[in-house]
Design an enzyme around this catalytic site. Structure first.
Site, PDB file in Angstrom:
ATOM      1  N   CYS A  12       0.875  -1.178   0.000  1.00  0.00           N
ATOM      2  CA  CYS A  12       0.000   0.000   0.000  1.00  0.00           C
ATOM      3  C   CYS A  12       0.917   1.234   0.000  1.00  0.00           C
ATOM      4  CB  CYS A  12      -0.882  -0.003   1.238  1.00  0.00           C
ATOM      5  SG  CYS A  12       0.072   0.047   2.751  1.00  0.00           S
ATOM      6  N   HIS A  41       6.303  -6.954   6.759  1.00  0.00           N
ATOM      7  CA  HIS A  41       6.221  -8.351   7.200  1.00  0.00           C
ATOM      8  C   HIS A  41       6.515  -9.303   6.056  1.00  0.00           C
ATOM      9  CE1 HIS A  41       3.812  -6.879  10.782  1.00  0.00           C
ATOM     10  NE2 HIS A  41       4.956  -7.334  11.219  1.00  0.00           N
ATOM     11  N   GLU A 128       0.564  -0.736  15.692  1.00  0.00           N
ATOM     12  CA  GLU A 128      -0.052   0.564  15.357  1.00  0.00           C
ATOM     13  C   GLU A 128      -0.880   1.079  16.531  1.00  0.00           C
ATOM     14  OE1 GLU A 128      -2.561   0.837  11.736  1.00  0.00           O
ATOM     15  OE2 GLU A 128      -3.788   2.190  12.930  1.00  0.00           O
TER      16      GLU A 128
HETATM   17 FE1  SF4 Z   1      -0.999   1.293   4.318  1.00  0.00          FE
HETATM   18 FE2  SF4 Z   1      -1.682   1.390   6.882  1.00  0.00          FE
HETATM   19 FE3  SF4 Z   1      -0.930   3.610   5.623  1.00  0.00          FE
HETATM   20 FE4  SF4 Z   1      -3.249   2.495   5.017  1.00  0.00          FE
HETATM   21  S1  SF4 Z   1      -2.669   3.382   6.979  1.00  0.00           S
HETATM   22  S2  SF4 Z   1      -1.728   3.285   3.567  1.00  0.00           S
HETATM   23  S3  SF4 Z   1      -2.785   0.320   5.238  1.00  0.00           S
HETATM   24  S4  SF4 Z   1       0.333   1.832   6.039  1.00  0.00           S
END
Ligand code: SF4
Length: 283
Positions: A12, A41, A128
Site C-alpha cells: 500500500c 512483514h 499501530e
Molecule cells: Fe498502508 Fe496502513 Fe498507511 Fe493504510 S494506513 S496506507 S494500510 S500503512
C-alpha cells in the site's frame, strides 16, 4: 489465457513509502541504519535490506543499547516515548510513519488536551495501536469485538473520543460505534480507517468472481493475506495461497481460461511480477 492482476496487489502507499525511505537512507550512506521492527512483514525484503546493512531492532531494550546511527520508524508508527528516547540519546530519527497513522496520533493528542479519553477500536497487541496509545494524554482504552464494546465502561461524566485502527473492518467499526454511542457519554467519533485495505478486498472479490483460478500471494502469517484468501475462496473455489512462485502448483487445465492474481500489503512487486510472468507463459 487471460491473466488479470489486481491494481491494488502488493504494497500500500504507506508501506511503499517506508521501504523507499530505507532505500534512500542506504543511498545516502547514513550507516549504521536500523529499522524499529521489520519494515515490512516479508522475510525476503527484510533479508535483502539486511544484506545492504540495515539491521532490525526487535525491542525497546535493543533501542536503549544503541549509541549511534539512524533509526527508521516504520509505517505503523510508535508512541511519543520512542521519539523522546531517540532525541535524548542523540540518535538520528527518520520517520516513515504512514501519514494516515500520524493523523491519528495528532487527533488523540489534540482530543486528549481537550480532556477527552480515547477509545481505539482495534487490536491492542498490534504495534499501530500500541503506538497510538503512546500519544494519548488521557486514559485510553481498546476494544476489538462487539462483546468488548458492550462491556465497555468508564466514568459516566467523562468525555470520549473514538478512533479506529487504520485496517479495521468498517462494518464492524460501525456496529461497535453504535453500541458505544448508546452508553450516554459525551462522545465524538472519527472514522480513521484507511481505504487501502477495503479497496484491495473489494477488487480481489470482483476479480475472483469472474476468473477460473485465483492466486493470492503473501506471507503465511500475514492476516490481511489470509483475509484476501478467504474472500477469494468464497467467490472462486479454485483459489491458491502462495508465498512465492515456487509454491505455485497450478495444474494446467483446459477449463482454466482466466487467472486472477492479488497480493497482501507486504508482498513485494518483484514476487508479484514473477508469478504474473510465469502464469502468462505457462498457460
Ligand atoms: Fe498502508 Fe496502513 Fe498507511 Fe493504510 S494506513 S496506507 S494500510 S500503512
Amino acid at each position: 489465457m487471460e491473466v488479470i492482476l489486481a491494481k491494488t496487489a502488493g504494497f500500500c502507499f504507506g508501506v511503499q513509502r517506508a521501504v523507499d525511505t530505507v532505500q534512500t537512507q542506504i543511498k545516502e550512506g547514513t550507516a549504521p541504519i536500523y529499522t524499529y521492527g521489520p519494515i515490512v512483514h516479508n522475510e525476503a525484503v527484510v533479508q535483502e535490506l539486511e544484506a545492504q546493512g540495515v539491521q532490525v531492532l526487535r525491542s525497546k531494550e535493543e533501542l536503549l543499547n544503541l549509541t549511534e546511527g539512524t533509526v527508521i520508524i516504520r509505517a505503523h508508527g510508535v508512541g511519543k516515548e520512542i521519539y523522546d528516547l531517540l532525541e535524548k540519546k542523540g540518535i538520528n530519527l527518520v520517520d516513515a510513519t504512514c501519514p494516515f497513522v500520524r493523523k491519528i496520533h495528532r487527533i488523540v493528542q489534540k482530543e486528549g488536551a481537550l480532556g477527552r479519553n480515547i477509545l481505539i477500536i482495534g487490536n491492542a497487541r498490534h504495534p499501530e495501536v500500541e503506538g497510538i496509545r503512546g500519544w494519548c494524554r488521557t486514559p485510553s482504552y481498546v476494544v476489538e469485538s462487539v462483546e468488548e464494546a458492550q462491556n465497555f465502561t468508564m466514568d459516566p461524566k467523562g468525555k470520549l473520543c473514538v478512533v479506529s485502527q487504520t485496517t479495521f473492518n468498517y462494518k464492524k467499526f460501525k456496529d461497535m460505534v453504535e453500541i458505544i454511542s448508546k452508553k450516554g457519554y459525551d462522545i465524538i467519533v472519527l472514522n480513521t480507517i484507511c481505504s487501502a485495505t477495503e479497496e484491495r478486498q473489494t477488487e480481489a472479490r470482483r476479480i475472483a468472481s469472474r476468473v477460473d483460478a485465483m492466486i493470492v500471494i503473501g506471507g503465511s502469517h500475514s492476516s490481511n493475506t489470509q483475509k484476501l484468501f478467504e474472500i477469494c475462496k468464497k467467490e472462486c473455489e479454485n483459489t491458491y495461497h502462495i508465498q512465492e512462485l515456487e509454491d505455485l502448483d497450478l495444474k494446467s487445465s483446459q477449463s482454466i481460461r482466466c487467472v486472477g492474481i492479488t497480493a497482501g500489503a507486504s508482498t513485494p512487486k518483484k514476487i508479484i511480477e514473477e508469478v504474473q510472468t510465469h502464469v502468462g507463459i505457462k498457460f
